[in-house]
Design a protein around this motif. Structure first.
Motif, PDB file in Angstrom:
ATOM      1  N   GLU A   1       0.818  -1.221   0.000  1.00  0.00           N
ATOM      2  CA  GLU A   1       0.000   0.000   0.000  1.00  0.00           C
ATOM      3  C   GLU A   1       0.850   1.267   0.000  1.00  0.00           C
ATOM      4  O   GLU A   1       0.670   2.132   0.856  1.00  0.00           O
ATOM      5  N   PRO A   2       1.768   1.401  -0.944  1.00  0.00           N
ATOM      6  CA  PRO A   2       2.722   2.518  -0.849  1.00  0.00           C
ATOM      7  C   PRO A   2       2.068   3.874  -1.077  1.00  0.00           C
ATOM      8  O   PRO A   2       2.630   4.886  -0.702  1.00  0.00           O
ATOM      9  N   LEU A   3       0.891   3.903  -1.692  1.00  0.00           N
ATOM     10  CA  LEU A   3       0.299   5.199  -2.029  1.00  0.00           C
ATOM     11  C   LEU A   3      -0.811   5.614  -1.071  1.00  0.00           C
ATOM     12  O   LEU A   3      -1.376   6.692  -1.212  1.00  0.00           O
ATOM     13  N   SER A   4      -1.113   4.757  -0.097  1.00  0.00           N
ATOM     14  CA  SER A   4      -2.342   5.009   0.669  1.00  0.00           C
ATOM     15  C   SER A   4      -2.233   6.211   1.592  1.00  0.00           C
ATOM     16  O   SER A   4      -3.239   6.737   2.030  1.00  0.00           O
ATOM     17  N   ASN A   5      -1.001   6.658   1.891  1.00  0.00           N
ATOM     18  CA  ASN A   5      -0.886   7.825   2.772  1.00  0.00           C
ATOM     19  C   ASN A   5      -0.717   9.132   2.008  1.00  0.00           C
ATOM     20  O   ASN A   5      -0.414  10.159   2.596  1.00  0.00           O
ATOM     21  N   LEU A   6      -0.895   9.086   0.701  1.00  0.00           N
ATOM     22  CA  LEU A   6      -0.751  10.313  -0.090  1.00  0.00           C
ATOM     23  C   LEU A   6      -2.127  10.913  -0.360  1.00  0.00           C
ATOM     24  O   LEU A   6      -3.134  10.215  -0.318  1.00  0.00           O
ATOM     25  N   ASP A   7      -2.146  12.227  -0.660  1.00  0.00           N
ATOM     26  CA  ASP A   7      -3.450  12.809  -0.989  1.00  0.00           C
ATOM     27  C   ASP A   7      -3.848  12.386  -2.408  1.00  0.00           C
ATOM     28  O   ASP A   7      -3.037  11.910  -3.194  1.00  0.00           O
ATOM     29  N   ALA A   8      -5.126  12.572  -2.719  1.00  0.00           N
ATOM     30  CA  ALA A   8      -5.719  11.969  -3.918  1.00  0.00           C
ATOM     31  C   ALA A   8      -4.968  12.340  -5.195  1.00  0.00           C
ATOM     32  O   ALA A   8      -4.687  11.488  -6.034  1.00  0.00           O
ATOM     33  N   LYS A   9      -4.605  13.599  -5.317  1.00  0.00           N
ATOM     34  CA  LYS A   9      -3.987  14.069  -6.550  1.00  0.00           C
ATOM     35  C   LYS A   9      -2.606  13.422  -6.747  1.00  0.00           C
ATOM     36  O   LYS A   9      -2.272  12.918  -7.815  1.00  0.00           O
ATOM     37  N   LEU A  10      -1.835  13.429  -5.659  1.00  0.00           N
ATOM     38  CA  LEU A  10      -0.490  12.868  -5.708  1.00  0.00           C
ATOM     39  C   LEU A  10      -0.550  11.365  -5.981  1.00  0.00           C
ATOM     40  O   LEU A  10       0.310  10.792  -6.646  1.00  0.00           O
ATOM     41  N   ARG A  11      -1.595  10.756  -5.446  1.00  0.00           N
ATOM     42  CA  ARG A  11      -1.741   9.317  -5.604  1.00  0.00           C
ATOM     43  C   ARG A  11      -1.877   8.960  -7.085  1.00  0.00           C
ATOM     44  O   ARG A  11      -1.236   8.045  -7.583  1.00  0.00           O
ATOM     45  N   ILE A  12      -2.704   9.732  -7.783  1.00  0.00           N
ATOM     46  CA  ILE A  12      -2.909   9.458  -9.210  1.00  0.00           C
ATOM     47  C   ILE A  12      -1.604   9.666  -9.966  1.00  0.00           C
ATOM     48  O   ILE A  12      -1.229   8.872 -10.836  1.00  0.00           O
ATOM     49  N   HIS A  13      -0.883  10.706  -9.592  1.00  0.00           N
ATOM     50  CA  HIS A  13       0.388  10.997 -10.240  1.00  0.00           C
ATOM     51  C   HIS A  13       1.385   9.855 -10.021  1.00  0.00           C
ATOM     52  O   HIS A  13       2.031   9.382 -10.948  1.00  0.00           O
ATOM     53  N   MET A  14       1.485   9.411  -8.762  1.00  0.00           N
ATOM     54  CA  MET A  14       2.455   8.366  -8.434  1.00  0.00           C
ATOM     55  C   MET A  14       2.081   7.033  -9.074  1.00  0.00           C
ATOM     56  O   MET A  14       2.939   6.215  -9.395  1.00  0.00           O
ATOM     57  N   ARG A  15       0.772   6.826  -9.253  1.00  0.00           N
ATOM     58  CA  ARG A  15       0.296   5.610  -9.901  1.00  0.00           C
ATOM     59  C   ARG A  15       0.905   5.508 -11.290  1.00  0.00           C
ATOM     60  O   ARG A  15       1.487   4.491 -11.656  1.00  0.00           O
TER      61      ARG A  15
END
Lengths: 367, 298, 275
Positions: free
Chosen positions: A159-173
């Protein structure tokens, strides 16, 4: 060779079994997500792959080698933790260099490798900072950097992205997908977010209560869910699941529920006349004309489409996805036409298996 | 949760774990477990302390102990001391914590001053208080006379019930900071929204204390009371140094009685019997505390 | 109105705080008054004549420095041994799985509550038998009985506060268990270790009962029993001298208070309240 194979892997915690006889064969270079609700055993599975948790039974193989007795350090894996687990007392550079140091890479060789990794992840200006001076997104990159620097056989991501905010999460995806393509390494990715799993994976392993429910590419998981659990779990809004009766009329299968009657096409030999569950995706029902009638209870507009909840006979409520151009009002009576070719049929009960023979929709063609 | 080790790796880790705990276990066995068992064993002997020669007397030490008035008197004193000083510690400690939780001027300094008695050696505390209590030149008598509380200097330590009251007060002074710090730490974790909500609902300061602060403190207070009760019950230094158990045996508690039996009356076996009985009495509290902790941890 | 109430609250609160601190203030004042001024009526709240003669006499004419040295050796040795053993033990108790681990943890808690007088007699016999009585070493052994359970319990709680993921990350990154302990856990545990060491030191520095029973010679006597001895042996109690001794005895404490108080408060939180 870096395929990952789990054969009948089991994990008991006292009387509780977290993972039941799990079989999973992940091919070299594949991006596989372990997807399921929290507490389903996916993180335990990943930790067993890492060597941080010990299987009570079964066998784990990485690159052909049985690793049950191999400590994490010698498995040639890297892992990104949900909490990032950055070493608070070390600088970013030292954090990234730590795996190299532990593997005896001389100091002189470490520096350029760290710098290259930092450049890849745009961390260069931050190399001398301590983790607590970084934002969540930056910490996440450092955690990635620590995994990348060593070029391991297998990447494990919890779950590496679960602590990021929504926008950053999409970017990191997107960045992770690109990274996977560039490195071509096997990646095992644990998540409870189906959108992440669907968008990133080559294949998804859906796990519930410690048992593997389906292991298939995203399209197949969506269009041919193996059982009722997968059908209900994948897709937002979720698939409409309607209890009713299956009957055979002149060689053709037919599903009936109050106010609803659908010919469901070819079913497997397991199909029996009697109670069953019908699954209809929200987009697989057209509104306007059709044999089923219902009253609109809720209308949600999201711009490019509308989601409506329609009540049909027997107090059954269907959630439907319709084009933005059609905008009924609450209380309207509407006619519905379920798309019989995309109707899913499951055996009765919570764990009902899929009974359709064919995938409801053809596999996407390669361009 | 302990699972039976399965993999070789897991067994190796377990072995490493055992290796790391080994020094602890070894020391525990030598200096705690073995003495604890031999304390019980000793209590079955009659031993003359200077020569350490003794003979088996079975349970007769216990028989003698239960039939002597001194045991019961000491137990009574022990209860009076424990309850008295504990109540003062809790009441004063909670009050002080509430005060220090407010926006006091130079709060950090005030906190340090309050904390200091707890860390100062009992020997120092007792010497200072003995000087304060001094019947001829003590500042306490002087201040009390000036304030008109008493007409003649009081004998704070040499007569009853003054001696017991003095011991209880010094005990409260020395140990209440423990309550202050523990309660203060808990107070800081009470969410401010609770008070805001109560204020919106029209609760005054007293109602806010009663309905929010106290329920929030309940759990930590149980822990503090248990812990302090155990520690106060076994207190030796403070009472021994302040009054030596006197006048006569007016402030003699069980730990003092053990010491007296062993090293003044030279009856080591009898002293061991007293110690064992005292521990048995404390066992109930210790087990309650351990159960409490176990529950909070799981 | 609000402002007046605030002033009133502050004055009242500070009056109480000062009353609590008064004995300590009085200790210092008495220690710098000449002997004759002690007996003046009414007493002077601040010394008329300031003198350090008692401190000079304490250091020159009495065995105070010997006791002080003994106490330093005793408390330091105990602290080093106990903290070293307890750090390893706490790591094992928190981060390893083996049979009996939980029970061991609660045995530690049990001994943490155990009264000294129960262990006193057998320890006395044991130490006499092995010929350690009247040595500082005997006190180190005896102090371990309360300091080790205490340090273990404290460090166990500090250790539990370190995220397990950190250790896992180090293992995946190529460290062995002990390597991870050294590289990652120990640096994180350091504040907890300092805190525990301070508490252990203060506990050992202040201990009285074991010192009273186990040591009966000036060469090995620590400060606590040494200073009390000065009180008992003097024909005429010299309060100024005793107060000077009390102040000097509290010097390490004052140093800790001045510079390391946050560690003390942290130790409180970990050991006492969280259990």
């Amino acid at each position: 060779m870096a395929e990952v194979v789990l054969s009948r892997v089991r994990r008991d915690f006292g009387a509780v079994t977290a993972v039941h006889d799990l079989n999973l064969a992940i091919a070299e270079g594949e991006f596989v997500s372990l997807l399921g609700p929290s507490g389903c055993g996916k993180t335990t599975t990943l930790r067993m792959l890492a060597g941080l948790e010990f299987p009570t039974g079964g066998e784990i193989r990485i690159g052909g080698r049985v690793v049950n007795d191999v400590p994490p350090a010698k498995r040639d894996i890297a892992m990104v933790f949900q909490s990032y687990a950055l070493y608070p007392h070390l600088s970013v550079a030292d954090n990234i260099a730590y795996p190299l140091k532990k593997r005896g890479v001389p100091r002189a060789e470490r520096r350029p490798k760290v710098e290259r990794t930092a450049e890849l992840l745009q961390l260069t200006p931050l190399l001398d900072r301590k983790p607590r001076q970084l934002s969540g997104g930056q910490q996440q990159r450092v955690a990635l950097g620590r995994a990348l620097v060593r070029d391991p056989k297998v990447f494990l991501l919890d779950e590496p992205l679960s602590n990021l905010d929504a926008k950053l999460r999409i970017h990191m995806r997107a960045e992770l997908v690109e990274l996977h393509q560039r490195l071509g390494r096997t990646m095992v990715y644990v998540t409870h977010d189906q959108l992440e799993a669907m968008t990133m994976s080559d294949r998804i392993a859906i796990i519930d209560q410690g048992r593997l429910q389906q292991f298939a590419p995203p399209q197949e998981v969506y269009h041919a869910p193996a059982n009722r659990f997968v059908a209900g779990f994948i897709g937002t809004p979720g698939m409409n699941l309607i209890e009713g009766t299956l009957s055979q009329e002149g060689g053709a299968w037919c599903f009936t529920a109050p106010g609803l009657r659908i010919a469901v096409g070819q079913l497997t030999d397991d199909a029996q006349a009697g109670p069953a569950t019908l699954g209809l995706r929200p987009e697989d029902v057209t509104v306007g004309a059709g044999p089923v009638s219902g009253i609109v209870r809720v209308v949600e507009q999201s711009g490019h489409e509308n989601i409506i909840i329609v009540e049909i006979a027997g107090n059954e409520r269907l959630t439907l996805r319709i084009p933005a151009s059609i905008l009924p009002r609450t209380g309207d009576t509407v006619a519905l036409a379920p798309d019989a070719t995309h109707a899913h049929v499951f055996a009765a009960g919570e764990a009902g298996q899929r009974l359709n023979t064919a995938t409801a929709r053809p596999r996407p063609q390669t361009l | 949760m302990t699972t039976v080790p399965q993999t070789h790796l897991e067994r190796r880790y377990a072995a490493l774990g055992l290796l790391l705990i080994a020094p602890t276990v070894l020391v525990f066995c030598v200096v705690i477990v073995y003495p604890l068992i031999s304390a019980v064993y000793l209590s079955l002997f009659s031993i003359f302390t200077p020569t350490l020669q003794g003979e088996w007397v079975g349970l007769s030490n216990y028989q003698a102990l239960l039939s002597t008035g001194e045991f019961w008197t000491s137990l009574g004193n022990n209860v009076i001391w424990t309850v008295g000083t504990l109540v003062l510690q809790i009441v004063f400690g909670v009050a002080m914590a509430l005060v220090l939780h407010e926006n006091l001027w130079f709060r950090a300094l005030a906190r340090s001053l309050i904390l200091f008695p707890y860390f100062v050696s009992t020997v120092v505390a007792v010497l200072v208080w003995k000087w304060l209590f001094n019947d001829l030149y003590g500042i306490l008598n002087h201040l009390m006379i000036v304030a008109g509380l008493i007409e003649f200097p009081l004998d704070h330590l040499g007569s009853m019930p003054n001696a017991m009251i003095s011991v209880i007060i010094v005990g409260a002074w020395k140990y209440f900071p423990f309550v202050v710090i523990a309660v203060l730490a808990r107070l800081q974790t009470i969410p401010e929204q609770l008070y805001e909500a109560a204020r919106i609902d029209g609760a005054g300061p007293f109602a806010r204390f009663w309905d929010i602060t106290l329920p929030q403190l309940r759990e930590v207070l149980v822990v503090i009371v248990l812990l302090r009760a155990i520690w106060d019950f076994k207190e030796f230094d403070l009472i021994f140094l302040l009054t030596g158990g006197g006048p006569i045996i007016g402030t003699q508690t069980l730990p003092l009685l053990v010491y007296k039996e062993a090293f003044a009356l030279n009856r080591m076996g009898m002293a061991a019997a007293y110690a064992v009985v005292m521990m048995a009495l404390m066992l109930a509290f210790m087990l309650i505390y351990i159960r409490q902790t176990r529950r909070r941890e799981s | 109105m609000r402002f007046v109430r605030r002033i009133f609250f502050n004055l009242a609160a500070w009056a109480v705080v000062l009353a609590v601190a008064f004995p300590l203030f009085w200790m210092i004042v008495t220690s710098v008054k000449p002997q004759f001024e002690l007996f003046r009526r009414p007493p002077t709240f601040l010394p008329d004549t300031f003198t350090l003669e008692h401190y000079a006499r304490l250091l020159i004419d009495t065995a105070f420095l010997v006791y002080f040295k003994n106490s330093v050796i005793l408390a330091t040795t105990t602290t080093v041994i106990v903290v070293a053993i307890a750090t390893l033990g706490a790591y094992s108790l928190v981060r390893f799985r083996y049979r009996g681990r939980e029970n061991l943890a609660f045995l530690v808690l049990f001994t943490y509550l155990l009264p000294s007088v129960v262990l006193l007699l057998p320890l006395y016999l044991m130490l006499v038998r092995v010929g350690l009585s009247n040595t500082i070493a005997s006190l180190v052994v005896a102090y371990t009985t309360f300091a080790l359970p205490y340090a273990l319990w404290l460090l166990r709680s500090f250790m539990a506060g370190i995220p397990e993921d950190l250790e896992s990350a180090a293992l995946v990154d190529g460290a062995s268990r002990l390597g991870a302990f050294w590289d990652v856990i120990l640096p994180q545990l350091l504040p907890g270790i300092i805190s525990t060491a301070l508490f252990t030191f203060i506990l050992s520095w202040n201990e009285y009962l074991y010192a009273l029973v186990l040591v009966n010679s000036d060469s090995a006597r620590p400060l606590t029993t040494g200073v009390v001895n000065m009180l008992v042996s003097a024909f005429n109690i010299e309060w100024s001298l005793l107060m000077a001794a009390s102040v000097m005895m509290s010097v390490p404490l004052i140093v800790v208070f001045a510079f390391l108080q946050s560690y003390l408060t942290r130790g409180f939180g970990a050991g006492a309240v969280k259990g």
